[in-house]
Design an enzyme around this catalytic site. Sequence first.
Site, PDB file in Angstrom:
ATOM      1  N   ARG A  85      47.233  10.092 -45.123  1.00  0.00           N
ATOM      2  CA  ARG A  85      46.210   9.509 -45.996  1.00  0.00           C
ATOM      3  C   ARG A  85      46.463   9.814 -47.460  1.00  0.00           C
ATOM      4  O   ARG A  85      46.303   8.957 -48.324  1.00  0.00           O
ATOM      5  CB  ARG A  85      44.833  10.068 -45.632  1.00  0.00           C
ATOM      6  CG  ARG A  85      44.165   9.351 -44.527  1.00  0.00           C
ATOM      7  CD  ARG A  85      43.028  10.159 -43.945  1.00  0.00           C
ATOM      8  NE  ARG A  85      42.770   9.682 -42.599  1.00  0.00           N
ATOM      9  CZ  ARG A  85      41.877   8.749 -42.299  1.00  0.00           C
ATOM     10  NH1 ARG A  85      41.127   8.233 -43.236  1.00  0.00           N
ATOM     11  NH2 ARG A  85      41.724   8.337 -41.070  1.00  0.00           N
ATOM     12  N   HIS A 133      53.657   3.146 -38.641  1.00  0.00           N
ATOM     13  CA  HIS A 133      52.341   3.505 -38.094  1.00  0.00           C
ATOM     14  C   HIS A 133      51.458   2.261 -38.073  1.00  0.00           C
ATOM     15  O   HIS A 133      51.589   1.391 -38.946  1.00  0.00           O
ATOM     16  CB  HIS A 133      51.733   4.582 -39.008  1.00  0.00           C
ATOM     17  CG  HIS A 133      50.576   5.326 -38.433  1.00  0.00           C
ATOM     18  ND1 HIS A 133      49.321   4.776 -38.322  1.00  0.00           N
ATOM     19  CD2 HIS A 133      50.474   6.592 -37.943  1.00  0.00           C
ATOM     20  CE1 HIS A 133      48.500   5.676 -37.789  1.00  0.00           C
ATOM     21  NE2 HIS A 133      49.180   6.788 -37.550  1.00  0.00           N
TER      22      HIS A 133
HETATM   23  C1  UD1 Z   1      45.438  10.625 -37.527  1.00  0.00           C
HETATM   24  C2  UD1 Z   1      45.256  12.101 -37.884  1.00  0.00           C
HETATM   25  C3  UD1 Z   1      46.524  12.651 -38.526  1.00  0.00           C
HETATM   26  C4  UD1 Z   1      47.725  12.386 -37.653  1.00  0.00           C
HETATM   27  C5  UD1 Z   1      47.812  10.919 -37.297  1.00  0.00           C
HETATM   28  C6  UD1 Z   1      48.913  10.769 -36.304  1.00  0.00           C
HETATM   29  C7  UD1 Z   1      42.953  12.555 -38.528  1.00  0.00           C
HETATM   30  C8  UD1 Z   1      42.022  12.874 -39.618  1.00  0.00           C
HETATM   31  N1  UD1 Z   1      44.205  12.261 -38.872  1.00  0.00           N
HETATM   32  O1  UD1 Z   1      45.568   9.909 -38.729  1.00  0.00           O
HETATM   33  O2  UD1 Z   1      46.399  14.042 -38.703  1.00  0.00           O
HETATM   34  O3  UD1 Z   1      48.870  12.753 -38.372  1.00  0.00           O
HETATM   35  O4  UD1 Z   1      46.582  10.492 -36.699  1.00  0.00           O
HETATM   36  O5  UD1 Z   1      49.405   9.497 -36.219  1.00  0.00           O
HETATM   37  O6  UD1 Z   1      42.549  12.584 -37.384  1.00  0.00           O
HETATM   38  N2  UD1 Z   1      45.806   2.428 -35.227  1.00  0.00           N
HETATM   39  C9  UD1 Z   1      46.000   1.454 -34.275  1.00  0.00           C
HETATM   40  N3  UD1 Z   1      46.490   1.837 -33.043  1.00  0.00           N
HETATM   41  C10 UD1 Z   1      46.769   3.132 -32.747  1.00  0.00           C
HETATM   42  C11 UD1 Z   1      46.584   4.103 -33.738  1.00  0.00           C
HETATM   43  C12 UD1 Z   1      46.089   3.745 -34.976  1.00  0.00           C
HETATM   44  O7  UD1 Z   1      45.760   0.277 -34.495  1.00  0.00           O
HETATM   45  O8  UD1 Z   1      47.201   3.403 -31.613  1.00  0.00           O
HETATM   46  C13 UD1 Z   1      45.273   2.031 -36.548  1.00  0.00           C
HETATM   47  C14 UD1 Z   1      43.771   1.764 -36.494  1.00  0.00           C
HETATM   48  O9  UD1 Z   1      43.468   0.663 -37.291  1.00  0.00           O
HETATM   49  C15 UD1 Z   1      43.186   3.023 -37.122  1.00  0.00           C
HETATM   50  C16 UD1 Z   1      44.251   3.399 -38.129  1.00  0.00           C
HETATM   51  O10 UD1 Z   1      45.482   3.082 -37.488  1.00  0.00           O
HETATM   52  O11 UD1 Z   1      41.941   2.762 -37.704  1.00  0.00           O
HETATM   53  C17 UD1 Z   1      44.259   4.841 -38.569  1.00  0.00           C
HETATM   54  O12 UD1 Z   1      44.160   5.743 -37.483  1.00  0.00           O
HETATM   55  P1  UD1 Z   1      43.354   7.146 -37.617  1.00  0.00           P
HETATM   56  O13 UD1 Z   1      43.446   7.879 -36.326  1.00  0.00           O
HETATM   57  O14 UD1 Z   1      42.015   6.922 -38.183  1.00  0.00           O
HETATM   58  O15 UD1 Z   1      44.070   7.962 -38.718  1.00  0.00           O
HETATM   59  P2  UD1 Z   1      45.538   8.319 -38.878  1.00  0.00           P
HETATM   60  O16 UD1 Z   1      45.839   7.991 -40.248  1.00  0.00           O
HETATM   61  O17 UD1 Z   1      46.341   7.720 -37.794  1.00  0.00           O
HETATM   62  N1  UDP Z   2      56.680   9.726 -32.895  1.00  0.00           N
HETATM   63  C1  UDP Z   2      56.778   8.763 -31.892  1.00  0.00           C
HETATM   64  N2  UDP Z   2      57.067   7.477 -32.248  1.00  0.00           N
HETATM   65  C2  UDP Z   2      57.239   7.101 -33.537  1.00  0.00           C
HETATM   66  C3  UDP Z   2      57.103   8.082 -34.556  1.00  0.00           C
HETATM   67  C4  UDP Z   2      56.818   9.381 -34.204  1.00  0.00           C
HETATM   68  O1  UDP Z   2      56.647   9.066 -30.706  1.00  0.00           O
HETATM   69  O2  UDP Z   2      57.501   5.929 -33.784  1.00  0.00           O
HETATM   70  C5  UDP Z   2      56.348  11.108 -32.498  1.00  0.00           C
HETATM   71  C6  UDP Z   2      57.158  12.210 -33.140  1.00  0.00           C
HETATM   72  O3  UDP Z   2      58.307  12.498 -32.380  1.00  0.00           O
HETATM   73  C7  UDP Z   2      56.191  13.372 -33.133  1.00  0.00           C
HETATM   74  C8  UDP Z   2      54.837  12.705 -33.303  1.00  0.00           C
HETATM   75  O4  UDP Z   2      55.030  11.329 -32.942  1.00  0.00           O
HETATM   76  O5  UDP Z   2      56.182  14.038 -31.891  1.00  0.00           O
HETATM   77  C9  UDP Z   2      54.357  12.823 -34.713  1.00  0.00           C
HETATM   78  O6  UDP Z   2      53.237  12.027 -34.893  1.00  0.00           O
HETATM   79  P1  UDP Z   2      52.696  11.613 -36.312  1.00  0.00           P
HETATM   80  O7  UDP Z   2      53.806  11.650 -37.297  1.00  0.00           O
HETATM   81  O8  UDP Z   2      51.968  10.327 -36.113  1.00  0.00           O
HETATM   82  O9  UDP Z   2      51.593  12.718 -36.615  1.00  0.00           O
HETATM   83  P2  UDP Z   2      51.660  14.194 -37.243  1.00  0.00           P
HETATM   84  O10 UDP Z   2      52.649  14.994 -36.470  1.00  0.00           O
HETATM   85  O11 UDP Z   2      52.009  14.035 -38.685  1.00  0.00           O
HETATM   86  O12 UDP Z   2      50.259  14.679 -37.108  1.00  0.00           O
END
Ligand code: UD1
Ligand code: UDP
Length: 371
Positions: free
Chosen positions: A208, A239
């Site tokens: 973020r 992502h």
């Molecule tokens: C969250 C975590 C962050 C972590 C990240 C891993 C918090 C505060 N943050 O952040 O620590 O690093 O997940 O990836 O909990 N979305 C989809 N499908 C999915 C996942 C996400 O469409 O399977 C989209 C949705 O529109 C969602 C947005 O991504 O609203 C953001 O997801 P969210 O879990 O709110 O926050 P992250 O930024 O992913």
């Molecule tokens: N990862 C995955 N697919 C991807 C990118 C990352 O499976 O396309 C895995 C990566 O190996 C690690 C985890 O996702 O285990 C990290 O997740 P992310 O970066 O979303 O979150 P964070 O670790 O920063 O909270």
Amino acid sequence: MQRIMTIFGTRPEAIKMAPVIKALEKDPTFSPVTVVTGQHKEMLDSALNAFHIKPDHNLHLMKKNQTLTSITVGALTKLEPIIAKTKPAIILVHGDTTTTLGATLAAFYQKIPVGHVEAGLRTYSRYDPYPEEINRQVTDAISSLYFAPTKKAEQNLLQEHHDASHVFVTGNTAIDALEHTVSADYHSDVLDKIDPQKKLLLVTMHRRENQGEPMRQALQAIKDMLLSRDDLEMIFPVHLSQRVQNIAHEVFDGVAQAHLTKPLDVIDFHNLAARSYLILTDSGGVQEEAPSLQKPVLVLRDTTERPEGVTAGTLKLVGTDPTMIKQALTELLNDPQKYKQMADAKNPYGDGHASERIVTALHQYLDGRDH
Ligand code: UD1
Ligand code: UDP
């Protein structure tokens, strides 16, 4: 049999909780109950499938424009009856997400002890990462049992006066997960498309605090590097956050050496990381995994709660400043000695046995409470 409830909701939590669930399943005295909040959907399901985990409960929380508040409120509300009915001996949470915070509070409200996997990580910088730094501090304030991945994390917890007899240094379960995923003869569509003559840059970026201008300028610096040399290719599994998708496509669409993909299945991702030349990321988990795969990491953040890798020499903090990124990248691409130093540094995050230590510590804690 004692019921051990694990609660998680995002991709990284699933990947790092999976080895713990597997270790709990092997223990005949424990009965694991798996609850997912569904803070993530596709990215969570993909990680669950990779480890063949079928949750007992799924709260299906994810909405397109979810907010921190909506996830917290949803988790609290929907977890209450599940915890009340299951009455677990302890609830295990992981890391620092909104799910982690919500689950920890929900457990506390019913006076169920919380075991925090990956406890004690700190930047001590309130908004960096946001909101994760405060999520993990609050989680540790409430938890009863701490699984610190490193000595440094243990030190942080002890400095904050948490009960030393409830802090266990276990290593990070991310390294346990790698044992299940990486193999030398692995093939997939993504891997087979890589040109073996090129150096592969693997990129992930989603935090973020980086969204907006910092992310745009960091990615632009990587694009400039791709265009200025003929020995590079990049894969960036983007992502699913719409804000990240927009910036990634704005910067890289039309660049032949840049391959944007959907988030990869964790088995694909780990094997791709194993074949990359180096990694640029703001991910927490990737910083821990890459050293086990002998890959240098340029961390696209100004701070890290994982300073052990910087000290060990496997990670270099470059932030989002284009000049810093280009300099660090050029050095690693042009100076084999520098590259080797980073690639060969020892992984300080674990030895692949963290989950076993967590199960042993759980016994010690729960047996102690019975008497
Ligand atoms: C969250 C975590 C962050 C972590 C990240 C891993 C918090 C505060 N943050 O952040 O620590 O690093 O997940 O990836 O909990 N979305 C989809 N499908 C999915 C996942 C996400 O469409 O399977 C989209 C949705 O529109 C969602 C947005 O991504 O609203 C953001 O997801 P969210 O879990 O709110 O926050 P992250 O930024 O992913
Ligand atoms: N990862 C995955 N697919 C991807 C990118 C990352 O499976 O396309 C895995 C990566 O190996 C690690 C985890 O996702 O285990 C990290 O997740 P992310 O970066 O979303 O979150 P964070 O670790 O920063 O909270």
